[in-house]
Design an enzyme around this catalytic site. Sequence first.
Site, PDB file in Angstrom:
ATOM      1  CG  ASP A  60      -1.791   1.328   1.447  1.00  0.00           C
ATOM      2  OD1 ASP A  60      -2.784   1.447   0.319  1.00  0.00           O
ATOM      3  OD2 ASP A  60      -1.757   1.962   2.193  1.00  0.00           O
TER       4      ASP A  60
ATOM      5  CD  GLU B 292      -2.628   2.484  -3.262  1.00  0.00           C
ATOM      6  OE1 GLU B 292      -3.590   2.993  -3.567  1.00  0.00           O
ATOM      7  OE2 GLU B 292      -1.911   2.390  -2.226  1.00  0.00           O
TER       8      GLU B 292
END
Length: 659
Positions: A341, A394
């Site tokens: 993330d 990401e």
Amino acid sequence: MTGNKAAAPGGTNAGRFEDQNFVNTALPVWNYSLLYDDDVQTFQAGTNYQLYKKFGSKRLTVLEKEGYYFCVWAPNATEVSVIGNFNEWNPAAHLLHPRWDKSGIWEGFIPGVPKGELYKYHIIGYQGRITQKGDPLANYWELRPNTATITWEFDYEWRDAEWMDNRKKHNALDAPWSVYEVHLASWMRPDAGNEESYNDYHYLADRLVPYVKEMGYTHVEFMPVMEYPFDGSWGYQLTGYFAPTSRFGQPEGLMHLIDSFHQAGIGVILDWVPSHFPADAHGLYMFDGTHTYEYADMRKGFHPDWNSYIFNYKRGEVKSFLISNARFWFDLFHIDGMRVDAVSSMLKLDYSRSHGQWEPNEYGGNGNLEAIAFIKDLNETIYRDFPDVQTIAEEATDWPGVSQPTFTGGLGFGMKWMMGWMHDTLDYFKFHPYHREHHQNKFSFSMMYFFDENFMLPLSHDEVVHGKSPMIFKMPGDDWQKFANLRALYTYMWTHPGGRLLFMGNEFGQTSEWNYKSELQWHLLKYASHEGLRQCVADLNAVLRAQPALYQNQFNVQGFEWIDLNHRSDCVLVYRRKGLLPEDDLLIVLNLKPEVRWNWPIELTGHTYKEELFNSDAAKYWGSGNVYNTDIQTELLDEDEDRYRMKVHLPPLAGIILR
């Protein structure tokens, strides 16, 4: 891990008492160590990637006494003790011993402590500041709002040997990738409207696994399942990095869920957050009264977007902690991939910061050199130790080489989310069909840069929250047109090169934004429009799995060819997907206006296409069902060039796949 019979092996420190005077069962804590000097030195150097084997709490038998060994890093502490129900939370009862090497590690063996015992570390730190912290390496925590950690040892017998032996072919970059993103709490609840009700891991295995298999997805991705205190963070503010959340039961329950997916032939990806952590009093923040895990300079150490704190990637112990954590999930939980993330926020010192709020690196740039080095070491370690898995970034900027090998200067991820594709595609499909002709570049631009990275196309949870509207209501037109547009978008997504990820509920056209407090709108499946959309996605997954042209060359230029981009005013687009064998090639035709095109001419070289393999306008998908191709007419134009013209019927707002 099972209970260990700890003897006194040779070596520098591990497995023996540093001072034999402490070998006295009447004393509350035995000065016992599991650590060798090499363990400590590599921990400090940032290269000990198996901390979970010796740090935290470990069940042992020492001198025929069963109990738990505790080991915690608190470098600025002056006193550390273990408190719990077993000593009535008395900080003076069980003091840990600081290691002689000034490493900041505190440890000791407490006989008689059972499995399942609540505990915390009572820490007297810098300037006498007192903190009571959960164990950073604990494998089990209390259900929030309670905050203690729990002594535990894993006891699970895996049954996924066949998957583990063969998963390289499932997780390879030339394998089909269709990922179902799931928030376990809100996928389905025992009480649909009660945010405090949770299905346990075993129930999820019974319901979620068959559903994902029926839908034909190749992988499932769980939004963070590590322990976190606040439901509203969706799991992205972690306190227990080494523990599955207790919301769904004991840690072995998550093992069972992953095992069940593997036995069903489905890979499992975990969402992982090494970028920031919250300020909860029982968590990592100010762990020993000082900035232990986070940067002390808040220009680097505080994240303004998420009101949280950023790991100090320069500190060897923190780097060892994080890479050990990633390795822990691959090693002990058999996961197949890790979606990392907020990588953009890690890479850039000026991320979400204006002038004066950040300091350039030593070369005058905005890259966080320590974070970059950490990411490269992370990926090198994971691919070295687990070569049949993938790490997925990401990362939303134009940072070069995110999914390129580190030996070529890249960051070393296996794949990267293609955020540009997501934004451009949604923008394009939001336009009224009769305005799309002016925005075709948004549709075609992805292929200008696609082969710079190994991209995964994401339509994730972030696109259906915070006023962005559910997928179905992003589409223009009346109800029929909205569903037709969404089926066409998914047809484009599934036939575009790369992997693909779809958030739960998007597969059947949920009509409300995702709400973590409730469950998906499963009742919508009684309507033909929603059930038809669900069946459309399931069939696209079946086509993906069955057609090598859609995955064998998905990350190289040989796998894709534009055939026709010259009919902007008609919004008809044609492209070819190519596999290793010419006879596997597929032709995709999209008609993105609500008009039927009879006998639409397409000029091609090479193969003729005789069979309509898929039609998103099929009646079973709630399409019109009256425009299809059973007899495709082909006219040879030039035998030497092998050029010909074919005529096909194009349904409105739809995509067809020809073989």
